[in-house]
Design an enzyme around this catalytic site. Structure first.
Site, mmCIF file in Angstrom:
data_model
loop_
_atom_site.group_PDB
_atom_site.id
_atom_site.type_symbol
_atom_site.label_atom_id
_atom_site.label_comp_id
_atom_site.label_asym_id
_atom_site.label_seq_id
_atom_site.Cartn_x
_atom_site.Cartn_y
_atom_site.Cartn_z
ATOM 1 N N TYR A 7 16.734 23.191 46.762
ATOM 2 C CA TYR A 7 15.289 23.239 46.945
ATOM 3 C C TYR A 7 14.785 22.034 47.733
ATOM 4 O O TYR A 7 13.651 22.012 48.199
ATOM 5 C CB TYR A 7 14.612 23.299 45.574
ATOM 6 C CG TYR A 7 13.198 23.820 45.587
ATOM 7 C CD1 TYR A 7 12.936 25.150 45.917
ATOM 8 C CD2 TYR A 7 12.139 23.007 45.260
ATOM 9 C CE1 TYR A 7 11.640 25.627 45.915
ATOM 10 C CE2 TYR A 7 10.837 23.480 45.252
ATOM 11 C CZ TYR A 7 10.590 24.799 45.581
ATOM 12 O OH TYR A 7 9.305 25.273 45.583
ATOM 13 N N ASP A 48 22.695 32.269 33.920
ATOM 14 C CA ASP A 48 22.424 33.697 33.768
ATOM 15 C C ASP A 48 22.397 34.098 32.299
ATOM 16 O O ASP A 48 21.571 34.914 31.878
ATOM 17 C CB ASP A 48 23.423 34.546 34.564
ATOM 18 C CG ASP A 48 24.848 34.064 34.437
ATOM 19 O OD1 ASP A 48 25.070 32.856 34.320
ATOM 20 O OD2 ASP A 48 25.759 34.905 34.459
ATOM 21 N N ASP A 84 13.293 26.169 38.716
ATOM 22 C CA ASP A 84 12.222 26.925 39.357
ATOM 23 C C ASP A 84 12.134 28.325 38.750
ATOM 24 O O ASP A 84 11.059 28.794 38.358
ATOM 25 C CB ASP A 84 12.499 27.002 40.858
ATOM 26 C CG ASP A 84 11.248 27.297 41.670
ATOM 27 O OD1 ASP A 84 10.148 27.292 41.096
ATOM 28 O OD2 ASP A 84 11.368 27.542 42.880
#
Length: 407
Positions: free
Chosen positions: A139, A275, A299
């Site tokens: 990012y 996940d 995020d």
């Protein structure tokens, strides 16, 4: 300057779109909470600064030097949402501010307020504080378009120096670099542990994708555990320690060690692949408390958890460097230009970010009053349009007035 015994100057960026509205209705609530608890002994002198579209129209600069100097001087600020310039120039004003002041911890508390509609059955089980690394990871924006000399050079470098790696479509492959450092990881995890210990939280979960990205996210995990087991050895018990005991002495001994640590009130440091975290945060969110993770994971996680408790319209945020003391508080949603100026915006995220500012100043009584007044207002079914779901909706000003009344 006001005449309070303890008056703090706080730069304010009113922002773009709905920003000025939600700030103008937040300021009186914060001031009322301060006056309620401290009378004339404490106060805030708001220093209004320009940034974003309003700054560009007034000065030709999206982030004027005067604004940066004000934050540099006072070491803190609060901002409403800013629009990002389209086309050439600054990629993101938010990212620019975070980089300029090395605000390495993005702190996002996520919990449910009774009365707020939620897409999940048990939003009351969500009570987490996310520590998202703010200066590294993909990012940060280190990438090259596929048709540039830099991308071509990267392809050659990888093919020549990284073993037998190949690309399915080499002529159209773009590249991005994911920087993750020991120092960056340690200061983020350390901030999360410090917060958890201070606020008597039960656990810190290191969320990662270290099973695939072993030398970046895997390193983040290992550095985090190592820091916990050395710097915080007297205060924590880690899953890695549990595993070592289980391997050496058996599961029963490890279970006993875990039980003893919990009885002693030690902070449990654990980890979760990202996940799996998304699944578990839906099924068993109560098993997570403080979460520390890298930027991109954070995020996704922050917004996903916000959705479980009613959306980013009620989600506060702070960007903090706990080592230097710089802190920037912000509503985490966008500028919502389609409803700007129509008295329809929800100021809750701005209010809660203001409460985080008060906490940062050590004015926790006033901060809790803001949260409690908002909690009572929402519980009574008084909401703005984004949370109405068929009920009568209040305008921005009317909603803020209802909160102010409940103070």
């Amino acid at each position: 300057m006001k005449n309070q015994t303890n008056c703090v100057t706080v730069p304010v960026i009113r922002g773009d779109g709905i920003g000025p509205e939600i700030w103008d209705d937040t300021q009186p609530v914060l001031e009322a909470a301060i006056a309620k608890h401290y009378g004339d002994t404490r106060g805030i002198d708001w220093l209004f600064c320009l940034a974003g579209q309003a700054a560009f129209e007034a000065t030709g600069d999206y982030l004027p030097a005067a604004t940066m100097a004000a934050i540099e001087t006072h070491k803190l600020a609060i901002k409403a949402p800013l629009s990002t310039p389209v086309g050439e120039g600054i990629r993101s004003l938010n990212v620019t501010l975070r980089k300029a002041f090395d605000l390495y911890a993005c702190v996002r508390p996520v919990s449910w307020f009774p009365g707020v509609p939620s897409p999940v059955c048990h939003p009351e089980r969500v009570d987490m504080v996310i520590f998202r690394e703010n200066t590294e990871d993909i990012y940060a924006g280190i990438e090259w378009a596929y048709d540039t000399p830099a991308a071509a050079a990267m392809k050659v470098f990888i093919q020549e120096h990284c073993g037998s790696l190949s690309f399915p479509f080499p002529e159209t492959t773009a590249f991005g670099v994911k920087p993750v450092s020991k120092q960056g990881s340690e200061r983020l995890v350390g901030a999360a542990i410090d917060y958890a210990l201070k606020h008597k939280r039960v656990s810190v979960t290191l969320v990662h994708k270290g099973n695939i990205m072993k030398y970046t996210e895997g390193a983040f995990l290992n550095w985090g555990y190592a820091l916990a087991e050395t710097k915080y050895a007297d205060h924590v018990f880690t899953w890695r320690q549990y595993g070592a005991i289980a391997k050496a002495e058996g599961k029963l001994a490890a279970d006993e060690a875990m039980k003893a640590a919990q009885i002693a009130g030690k902070l449990i440091i654990k980890d979760q692949i990202c996940d799996a975290f998304f699944q578990e945060s839906l099924i068993r969110p109560e098993t997570f408390d403080v979460v520390a993770t890298l930027n991109l994971n954070g995020d996704y996680i922050s917004d996903a958890l916000a959705a479980q408790v009613g959306g980013i319209g009620i989600s506060p945020g702070a960007n903090i460097n706990y080592q230097t003391g710089y802190a920037l508080f912000e509503a985490t949603h966008g500028t919502a230009p389609l409803i700007a100026g129509q008295n329809k915006a929800n100021p809750s995220a701005m209010l809660l970010s203001g409460a985080m500012l008060l906490d940062h100043l050590g004015w926790s009584e006033a901060a809790e009053s803001v949260r409690q007044a908002l909690r009572l207002t929402l519980f009574e079914g008084l909401v703005t349009g984004d949370l109405a779901e068929g009920k009568a909706a209040l305008g921005t000003k009317e909603f803020a007035a209802a909160i102010l009344h409940r103070l």
